[in-house]
Design a protein around this motif. Sequence first.
Motif, short mmCIF file in Angstrom:
data_model
loop_
_atom_site.label_atom_id
_atom_site.label_comp_id
_atom_site.label_asym_id
_atom_site.label_seq_id
_atom_site.Cartn_x
_atom_site.Cartn_y
_atom_site.Cartn_z
N HIS A 1 0.83 -1.21 0.00
CA HIS A 1 0.00 0.00 0.00
C HIS A 1 0.87 1.26 0.00
O HIS A 1 0.60 2.21 -0.76
N ASN A 2 1.91 1.27 0.82
CA ASN A 2 2.80 2.43 0.85
C ASN A 2 3.46 2.65 -0.49
O ASN A 2 3.54 3.79 -0.99
N LEU A 3 3.95 1.59 -1.10
CA LEU A 3 4.65 1.72 -2.38
C LEU A 3 3.71 2.15 -3.50
O LEU A 3 4.10 2.88 -4.41
N ARG A 4 2.45 1.71 -3.42
CA ARG A 4 1.49 2.05 -4.48
C ARG A 4 0.94 3.46 -4.35
O ARG A 4 0.69 4.13 -5.34
N THR A 5 0.76 3.92 -3.13
CA THR A 5 0.02 5.17 -2.93
C THR A 5 0.88 6.35 -2.50
O THR A 5 0.45 7.49 -2.65
N SER A 6 2.07 6.09 -1.97
CA SER A 6 2.84 7.19 -1.37
C SER A 6 4.19 7.43 -2.02
O SER A 6 4.93 8.30 -1.57
N THR A 7 4.55 6.66 -3.05
CA THR A 7 5.84 6.86 -3.70
C THR A 7 5.94 8.28 -4.23
O THR A 7 5.08 8.71 -5.00
N PRO A 8 6.96 9.04 -3.82
CA PRO A 8 7.06 10.44 -4.27
C PRO A 8 7.37 10.53 -5.76
O PRO A 8 8.08 9.69 -6.31
N ALA A 9 6.81 11.55 -6.39
CA ALA A 9 7.13 11.81 -7.79
C ALA A 9 8.47 12.53 -7.84
O ALA A 9 8.66 13.54 -7.17
N VAL A 10 9.42 12.00 -8.60
CA VAL A 10 10.75 12.60 -8.66
C VAL A 10 11.17 12.75 -10.11
O VAL A 10 10.68 12.06 -11.00
N ASP A 11 12.11 13.69 -10.32
CA ASP A 11 12.73 13.79 -11.63
C ASP A 11 14.05 13.01 -11.58
O ASP A 11 14.32 12.27 -10.65
N THR A 12 14.86 13.20 -12.60
CA THR A 12 16.09 12.42 -12.68
C THR A 12 17.24 13.07 -11.92
O THR A 12 18.35 12.54 -11.94
N ALA A 13 17.00 14.19 -11.26
CA ALA A 13 18.05 14.82 -10.46
C ALA A 13 18.46 13.91 -9.32
O ALA A 13 17.64 13.17 -8.77
N VAL A 14 19.73 13.97 -8.97
CA VAL A 14 20.24 13.08 -7.93
C VAL A 14 19.48 13.26 -6.63
O VAL A 14 19.13 12.28 -5.96
N GLY B 1 16.41 14.16 -6.12
CA GLY B 1 15.10 13.54 -6.22
C GLY B 1 15.17 12.03 -6.12
O GLY B 1 14.34 11.39 -5.47
N VAL B 2 16.16 11.44 -6.76
CA VAL B 2 16.33 9.99 -6.72
C VAL B 2 16.71 9.55 -5.31
O VAL B 2 16.26 8.51 -4.82
N GLU B 3 17.54 10.34 -4.63
CA GLU B 3 17.90 10.01 -3.25
C GLU B 3 16.66 10.00 -2.36
O GLU B 3 16.53 9.14 -1.48
N ARG B 4 15.75 10.94 -2.57
CA ARG B 4 14.50 10.96 -1.79
C ARG B 4 13.68 9.70 -2.07
O ARG B 4 13.07 9.12 -1.16
N LEU B 5 13.65 9.30 -3.34
CA LEU B 5 12.91 8.08 -3.70
C LEU B 5 13.50 6.86 -3.00
O LEU B 5 12.78 6.04 -2.43
N ILE B 6 14.82 6.74 -3.05
CA ILE B 6 15.47 5.60 -2.41
C ILE B 6 15.23 5.60 -0.91
O ILE B 6 14.95 4.55 -0.30
N ALA B 7 15.32 6.78 -0.29
CA ALA B 7 15.07 6.87 1.16
C ALA B 7 13.65 6.45 1.48
O ALA B 7 13.40 5.75 2.48
N PHE B 8 12.69 6.85 0.64
CA PHE B 8 11.30 6.44 0.85
C PHE B 8 11.15 4.93 0.71
O PHE B 8 10.50 4.27 1.52
N GLN B 9 11.75 4.36 -0.34
CA GLN B 9 11.63 2.91 -0.56
C GLN B 9 12.23 2.13 0.60
O GLN B 9 11.66 1.13 1.05
N GLU B 10 13.37 2.59 1.09
CA GLU B 10 14.02 1.88 2.20
C GLU B 10 13.21 1.98 3.48
O GLU B 10 13.07 1.00 4.22
N SER B 11 12.65 3.15 3.76
CA SER B 11 11.86 3.30 4.98
C SER B 11 10.56 2.51 4.89
O SER B 11 10.09 1.95 5.89
#
Length: 418
Positions: free
Chosen positions: A165-178, A180-190
Amino acid sequence: MQCEVPSRLRTPLACTGTTKDARILNTDFELSQYSPEFTTLLDRIFDDHGLIVCGWSGAWDVALFDSIMGNPSRRYSMYWAARGPLGDAAQRIVKHRAGQIVSIVDADDFFAKLRDHVQTLAQTHRENPRNVDLLVSTAKRFAADRDHRIDLHDLLQAEVQRCLHNLRTSTPAVDTAVAGVERLIAFQESSTEPLARMLGVLGRWGDGTEHESVVRGLVAVWLQADENKPVIAHLRCYPAVLLLWAYGIGLTIARRWRDLYDLLSHPVNAGHGGPRRFVYVVSEWLLEGYRNNIWERFPGLQDRRTPDSDHRYDVLDGWRDSFVAVMPDFEDLHDTWEILFALIYCEQAPGETDRQSMRFWAPVGRNIWRSPSRDRILARIADGDLHHDLLDAGLAGGSKERLADTVESYADFAGLVR
């Protein structure tokens, strides 16, 4: 802090310095006592909330000092931000409240960093550590008692659904900037951490009755990636890989080789061409990362020889207290898991490809440059203490000759890549 202040009490308590506002308490007499209403309000605040103190000596505001010292509660933390050593009054307050002193450059820098940290926690949706500890403890208790098999199954399914549910509904929208990708990875790990810790527990202390449910959960998280692709498409499967690594390391500690082999051989309907073994599907993801240098773009990983494996190791090293504890050879344990992953991937390749050319490929990890550890582990697999158990589990089809060829193939490839 949220506490409704009666309108008749909405007056600043204390302020030093020159002011023309008559409502400000300033003189020694004014700072020596408060009205009963204010004292009651302060007691409630100090009892119901934590405190962050910055820019206050504690020496001159006698009534405020007395109010803090007169409240015995330590239910919530106190942090005292200071540029230098605290005075006697401040030290007495910190001791009374069991507070922590935070060394700062100045107030602006401190509160700006505090704001950034709070925003990061909000963006990553990191689970409360106490909730994670409770989940891990519950999983251990259920795994230790066969009478709780149904409870364990329900707990696992609930956590898989929460993660999905978290991965489907709360994954942040990011661009290809480093960044933004770091925020995505931090979200996925948490989002993955609670379930990953639980799978590590089940891998190490499970009795096998939970294995089928774990594999189904892992495959479900992998397949949901097709429904939820971030801009950096490669990262869509990263949460499932973290879960796989946690469970695989748990199985490796417990030497549950049959379940480990079954896990990586499990058929997965990903992409076109029908079901393929889980180890093949994940290895294609790893190869994509190698070819496109995905992980080398991130701070701290630019000069790593195996940036993706190094990063996974760092993440799992932070989670391992739940299921590995104080085991001193965690690096060797991690290498063992990644080598077994690679051997199961390439066990059908020996004899069909030229080992001396780069046409042969295997999913390598940190062990590629940790050659003493790699050689030690390969020797244990080839003819040491792991040899017969792995053959009995199904590795290399149970064939000694095929296993020897597989180990030799991987050793040759690792030497070439290194």
